[in-house]
Scaffold this motif. Structure first.
Motif, PDB file in Angstrom:
ATOM      1  N   PRO A  43       0.823  -1.221   0.000  1.00 62.69           N
ATOM      2  CA  PRO A  43       0.000   0.000   0.000  1.00 62.69           C
ATOM      3  C   PRO A  43       0.851   1.262   0.000  1.00 62.69           C
ATOM      4  N   ASP A  44       0.372   2.273  -0.708  1.00 62.54           N
ATOM      5  CA  ASP A  44       1.047   3.572  -0.764  1.00 62.54           C
ATOM      6  C   ASP A  44       0.536   4.473   0.347  1.00 62.54           C
ATOM      7  N   THR A  45       1.377   5.402   0.733  1.00 63.68           N
ATOM      8  CA  THR A  45       0.974   6.474   1.641  1.00 63.68           C
ATOM      9  C   THR A  45       1.334   7.782   0.971  1.00 63.68           C
ATOM     10  N   LEU A  46       0.697   8.830   1.385  1.00 69.72           N
ATOM     11  CA  LEU A  46       0.947  10.143   0.798  1.00 69.72           C
ATOM     12  C   LEU A  46       1.715  10.982   1.800  1.00 69.72           C
ATOM     13  N   ASP A  47       2.913  11.409   1.427  1.00 67.65           N
ATOM     14  CA  ASP A  47       3.701  12.300   2.268  1.00 67.65           C
ATOM     15  C   ASP A  47       3.162  13.708   2.143  1.00 67.65           C
ATOM     16  N   ASP A  48       3.344  14.505   3.195  1.00 64.22           N
ATOM     17  CA  ASP A  48       2.930  15.901   3.122  1.00 64.22           C
ATOM     18  C   ASP A  48       3.655  16.629   2.003  1.00 64.22           C
ATOM     19  N   ALA A  49       4.867  16.216   1.680  1.00 61.76           N
ATOM     20  CA  ALA A  49       5.631  16.866   0.614  1.00 61.76           C
ATOM     21  C   ALA A  49       4.967  16.676  -0.745  1.00 61.76           C
ATOM     22  N   ASP A  50       4.173  15.605  -0.889  1.00 61.03           N
ATOM     23  CA  ASP A  50       3.478  15.366  -2.152  1.00 61.03           C
ATOM     24  C   ASP A  50       2.320  16.340  -2.362  1.00 61.03           C
ATOM     25  N   ALA A  51       1.844  16.934  -1.291  1.00 62.02           N
ATOM     26  CA  ALA A  51       0.705  17.843  -1.396  1.00 62.02           C
ATOM     27  C   ALA A  51       1.121  19.251  -0.967  1.00 62.02           C
ATOM     28  N   VAL A  52       2.221  19.710  -1.519  1.00 61.36           N
ATOM     29  CA  VAL A  52       2.777  21.016  -1.174  1.00 61.36           C
ATOM     30  C   VAL A  52       1.772  22.121  -1.467  1.00 61.36           C
ATOM     31  N   GLU A  53       1.700  23.077  -0.580  1.00 61.93           N
ATOM     32  CA  GLU A  53       0.779  24.207  -0.747  1.00 61.93           C
ATOM     33  C   GLU A  53       1.422  25.252  -1.658  1.00 61.93           C
ATOM     34  N   THR A  54       0.977  25.287  -2.908  1.00 64.73           N
ATOM     35  CA  THR A  54       1.513  26.262  -3.858  1.00 64.73           C
ATOM     36  C   THR A  54       0.390  27.027  -4.558  1.00 64.73           C
ATOM     37  N   LYS A  55      -0.818  26.946  -4.009  1.00 63.99           N
ATOM     38  CA  LYS A  55      -1.983  27.510  -4.683  1.00 63.99           C
ATOM     39  C   LYS A  55      -1.855  29.004  -4.953  1.00 63.99           C
ATOM     40  N   GLN A  56      -1.286  29.753  -4.018  1.00 66.55           N
ATOM     41  CA  GLN A  56      -1.235  31.199  -4.205  1.00 66.55           C
ATOM     42  C   GLN A  56      -0.395  31.598  -5.412  1.00 66.55           C
ATOM     43  N   ARG A  57       0.648  30.852  -5.694  1.00 70.73           N
ATOM     44  CA  ARG A  57       1.502  31.180  -6.840  1.00 70.73           C
ATOM     45  C   ARG A  57       1.002  30.573  -8.139  1.00 70.73           C
ATOM     46  N   LEU A  58       0.461  29.373  -8.088  1.00 69.72           N
ATOM     47  CA  LEU A  58       0.141  28.643  -9.314  1.00 69.72           C
ATOM     48  C   LEU A  58      -1.348  28.447  -9.566  1.00 69.72           C
ATOM     49  N   GLY A  59      -2.193  28.673  -8.598  1.00 68.59           N
ATOM     50  CA  GLY A  59      -3.612  28.389  -8.747  1.00 68.59           C
ATOM     51  C   GLY A  59      -3.864  26.894  -8.604  1.00 68.59           C
ATOM     52  N   VAL A  60      -5.130  26.518  -8.626  1.00 67.49           N
ATOM     53  CA  VAL A  60      -5.506  25.119  -8.443  1.00 67.49           C
ATOM     54  C   VAL A  60      -4.956  24.252  -9.577  1.00 67.49           C
ATOM     55  N   PHE A  61      -5.117  24.703 -10.816  1.00 69.83           N
ATOM     56  CA  PHE A  61      -4.628  23.932 -11.971  1.00 69.83           C
ATOM     57  C   PHE A  61      -3.110  23.749 -11.894  1.00 69.83           C
ATOM     58  N   GLY A  62      -2.371  24.821 -11.699  1.00 72.16           N
ATOM     59  CA  GLY A  62      -0.908  24.741 -11.640  1.00 72.16           C
ATOM     60  C   GLY A  62      -0.418  23.898 -10.474  1.00 72.16           C
ATOM     61  N   THR A  63      -1.064  24.055  -9.329  1.00 68.39           N
ATOM     62  CA  THR A  63      -0.703  23.256  -8.160  1.00 68.39           C
ATOM     63  C   THR A  63      -0.906  21.773  -8.452  1.00 68.39           C
ATOM     64  N   THR A  64      -2.024  21.450  -9.090  1.00 64.92           N
ATOM     65  CA  THR A  64      -2.317  20.056  -9.429  1.00 64.92           C
ATOM     66  C   THR A  64      -1.276  19.515 -10.408  1.00 64.92           C
ATOM     67  N   VAL A  65      -0.963  20.269 -11.451  1.00 62.39           N
ATOM     68  CA  VAL A  65       0.023  19.812 -12.440  1.00 62.39           C
ATOM     69  C   VAL A  65       1.364  19.529 -11.767  1.00 62.39           C
ATOM     70  N   VAL A  66       1.849  20.473 -10.977  1.00 62.62           N
ATOM     71  CA  VAL A  66       3.175  20.331 -10.358  1.00 62.62           C
ATOM     72  C   VAL A  66       3.198  19.191  -9.350  1.00 62.62           C
ATOM     73  N   THR A  67       2.234  19.175  -8.423  1.00 56.64           N
ATOM     74  CA  THR A  67       2.269  18.144  -7.380  1.00 56.64           C
ATOM     75  C   THR A  67       2.001  16.751  -7.951  1.00 56.64           C
ATOM     76  N   PHE A  68       1.086  16.653  -8.907  1.00 57.04           N
ATOM     77  CA  PHE A  68       0.776  15.351  -9.491  1.00 57.04           C
ATOM     78  C   PHE A  68       1.956  14.837 -10.317  1.00 57.04           C
ATOM     79  N   PHE A  69       2.580  15.714 -11.095  1.00 54.81           N
ATOM     80  CA  PHE A  69       3.742  15.313 -11.891  1.00 54.81           C
ATOM     81  C   PHE A  69       4.862  14.811 -10.980  1.00 54.81           C
ATOM     82  N   LEU A  70       5.151  15.545  -9.919  1.00 53.12           N
ATOM     83  CA  LEU A  70       6.226  15.147  -9.001  1.00 53.12           C
ATOM     84  C   LEU A  70       5.890  13.852  -8.265  1.00 53.12           C
ATOM     85  N   ALA A  71       4.629  13.691  -7.861  1.00 54.58           N
ATOM     86  CA  ALA A  71       4.224  12.463  -7.169  1.00 54.58           C
ATOM     87  C   ALA A  71       4.302  11.256  -8.095  1.00 54.58           C
ATOM     88  N   GLU A  72       4.113  11.471  -9.381  1.00 47.84           N
ATOM     89  CA  GLU A  72       4.135  10.375 -10.362  1.00 47.84           C
ATOM     90  C   GLU A  72       5.560   9.924 -10.700  1.00 47.84           C
TER      91      GLU A  72
END
Length: 196
Positions: A86-115
């Motif tokens: 089973p996988d677990t999600l580290d807090d680093a995988d869900a970094v708070e970057t919404k203010q700089r990148l918005g929801v779309f940008g935050t999703t792209v960056v965090t999802f790409f890095l987690a993958e």
């Protein structure tokens, strides 16, 4: 068409309970804006799996077929075991970057890095190498990721809590064993035409 269907089913099953699916759940709960999250997951997956598919297709073209067959056998065997962990999600995988990148940008960056280095990325490389095909595999793995993540983004905890994750992982492991058996057949008998 075969590479597309196999890629879709294998990655769709492998993604169930994966850390990137957990990340989709976290992003959906945090931002409550499904459309930019879905689009972010799509873009991140296309880029990540595009590179992975290209790497797999390139490896298939430069490595001797007999060595590649054994590498694919090994990768499917490893995936059959890895999918059961089973996988677990580290807090680093869900970094708070919404203010700089918005929801779309935050999703792209965090999802790409987690993958990066994730099961589904490794599977994409192995499938592209196995099928010697880029487009069918990348389209299939991307569809598999979307089929597993979009319901989680829209339905959140209700969907995730009802899914028999362990049973899905066992089914995915069995599929990897079957794929490994076909790859083993091709490695042992290269003169035979592989079934897939």
């Amino acid at each position: 068409m075969e590479s597309f269907l196999v890629s879709t089913s294998v990655v769709g099953l492998a993604e169930i309970g994966d850390k990137t699916q957990l990340l989709s759940l976290v992003l959906a709960a945090r931002y409550r804006k499904p459309v930019p999250i879905v689009l972010g997951v799509l873009v991140a997956t296309l880029v990540n799996h595009g590179f992975s598919g290209a790497l797999g297709a390139w490896l298939a073209s430069v490595i001797h077929p007999s060595i590649m067959n054994w590498a694919v056998v090994a990768s499917f065997a490893v995936m059959a075991v890895w999918i059961l962990i089973p996988d677990t999600l580290d807090d680093a995988d869900a970094v708070e970057t919404k203010q700089r990148l918005g929801v779309f940008g935050t999703t792209v960056v965090t999802f790409f890095l987690a993958e990066m280095g994730d099961k589904t990325q490794v599977v994409t490389i192995a499938l592209a190498a196995r099928f010697h095909e880029f487009f069918g595999v990348v389209a299939g793995t991307t569809l598999g990721m979307m089929l597993a993540n979009v319901p989680v983004i829209y339905l959140g905890h209700k969907f995730a809590d009802r899914l028999p994750t362990k049973a899905v992982h066992v089914l995915a492991a069995v599929i990897f064993v079957v794929l490994g058996a076909f790859a083993l057949r091709a490695a042992l008998h290269p003169e035979l035409h592989p079934l897939f």
